[in-house]
Enzyme design. Structure first.
Site, PDB file in Angstrom:
ATOM      1  N   TYR A 139      -2.044  -0.041  10.019  1.00  0.00           N
ATOM      2  CA  TYR A 139      -2.088  -0.468   8.610  1.00  0.00           C
ATOM      3  C   TYR A 139      -0.803  -0.045   7.886  1.00  0.00           C
ATOM      4  O   TYR A 139      -0.204  -0.839   7.154  1.00  0.00           O
ATOM      5  CB  TYR A 139      -3.320   0.140   7.942  1.00  0.00           C
ATOM      6  CG  TYR A 139      -3.480  -0.228   6.478  1.00  0.00           C
ATOM      7  CD1 TYR A 139      -3.755  -1.543   6.088  1.00  0.00           C
ATOM      8  CD2 TYR A 139      -3.368   0.748   5.481  1.00  0.00           C
ATOM      9  CE1 TYR A 139      -3.898  -1.880   4.751  1.00  0.00           C
ATOM     10  CE2 TYR A 139      -3.517   0.415   4.146  1.00  0.00           C
ATOM     11  CZ  TYR A 139      -3.782  -0.891   3.782  1.00  0.00           C
ATOM     12  OH  TYR A 139      -3.922  -1.221   2.451  1.00  0.00           O
ATOM     13  N   SER A 180       0.839  -1.214   0.000  1.00  0.00           N
ATOM     14  CA  SER A 180       0.000   0.000   0.000  1.00  0.00           C
ATOM     15  C   SER A 180       0.866   1.252   0.000  1.00  0.00           C
ATOM     16  O   SER A 180       1.966   1.256   0.572  1.00  0.00           O
ATOM     17  CB  SER A 180      -0.891   0.023   1.239  1.00  0.00           C
ATOM     18  OG  SER A 180      -1.590   1.253   1.312  1.00  0.00           O
TER      19      SER A 180
END
Ligand code: NJP
Length: 250
Positions: free
Chosen positions: A149, A136
């Site tokens: 995250y 990501s």
């Protein structure tokens, strides 16, 4: 790697980037083995691409070995894995429930490492193998309100880089695809909508195309969309300057 005739596992193939990747791989003549928990959604995608569905939760301790064993039992080989299944979480860290921390770490870090462990011997069995992690932009830019995250995806980037060195010369290539915002159900699933006006989310197909490029060309890392390489480079070279700009412009 030429994809035609190869057997490729795609985790999280029931929707979003994984489903788009499964379609793209099938379009190149690869046999797809897709994983996920949603039987109806995964079944529909695998039916469309003529692939095999393996139902299961990546947090299950036996899942990784199960996926590899069943793939080899059914198709006789495993040439590539696309480690894509993932969950997000956004919100201030001091309000993040303990079980959400565990879920993000289990799905986004432990499960990819376990699948890599289980798949590596099979990927190395033929002349060439490929392992692609969908990480990501949050792991590259380290985004406030996405602390766990961001750390999870950064951990997978670090893991992939080390694994690439360890597998050098074995025929197994390790690469990553680093997406920016993508228009999938990811934001609904994490419980918080994507609320930024810029950058606008891109469709999952360009991310799937990047996954194929990484496998076919043995690319180390693909950032999608490509212009995000700018902020990634700036953060790496001038972290304080990057932080000042990101505070100002979001
Ligand atoms: O997300 P979504 P994306 N066990 O929610 C599966 C990264 N990324 O396609 O179990 C097994 O549409 C789930 O399957 P199911 C992101 O971090 C995204 O956008 O059937 N499977 C589904 O197929 C992730 O790594 C954006 O519900 C589990 C899939 O994962 C990857 O891209 C931005 C599971 C999730 O599909 C794909 O995300 C970015 C479990 N416990 C990175 N939990 C973005 N969309 O903006 C989930 O930078 N799955």
């Amino acid at each position: 790697m030429q994809l035609s005739g190869k057997v490729v596992v795609v985790t999280g193939a029931s929707r979003g980037i994984g489903a788009a990747t499964a379609r793209a791989l099938a379009g190149r003549g690869a046999t797809v083995v897709g994983t996920g928990r949603d039987a109806a959604a995964l079944g529909a995608v695998m039916c469309e691409v003529g692939g095999t569905a393996i139902l299961g939760d990546v947090r299950d301790p036996s899942h990784a070995d199960d996926v590899v064993r069943r793939t080899v039992d059914e198709h006789g080989r495993l040439d590539a894995i696309v480690v894509n299944a993932g969950v997000g979480y956004t919100g201030p860290f001091d309000a993040m429930p303990a079980e959400c921390i565990d879920e993000v770490l289990d799905v986004d870090v432990r499960a990819p490492m376990q699948l890599a462990r289980a798949a590596l011997p099979e990927l190395g069995r033929h002349d060439e193998g490929s392992m692609v992690f969908v990480t990501s932009i949050a792991g590259a830019l380290l985004v406030p309100r996405e602390s766990v995250y961001s750390a999870a995806k950064a951990a997978v980037e670090a893991f992939a880089e080390v694994l690439r060195e360890e597998t050098r010369g074995t025929g197994v290539h390790v690469g990553t695809v680093v997406p920016g915002a993508v228009a999938t159900e990811f934001f609904t699933t994490r419980g918080t909508p994507y609320d930024r006006s810029f950058p606008r989310p891109i469709p999952p197909e360009p991310v799937a195309a990047a996954v194929l490029r990484v496998i076919e060309d043995s690319t180390e890392r693909a950032v999608v969309p490509g212009w995000l390489r700018g902020p990634v480079l700036l953060r790496r070279l001038a972290p304080r300057r990057y932080r000042t700009l990101s505070r100002r412009y979001g």
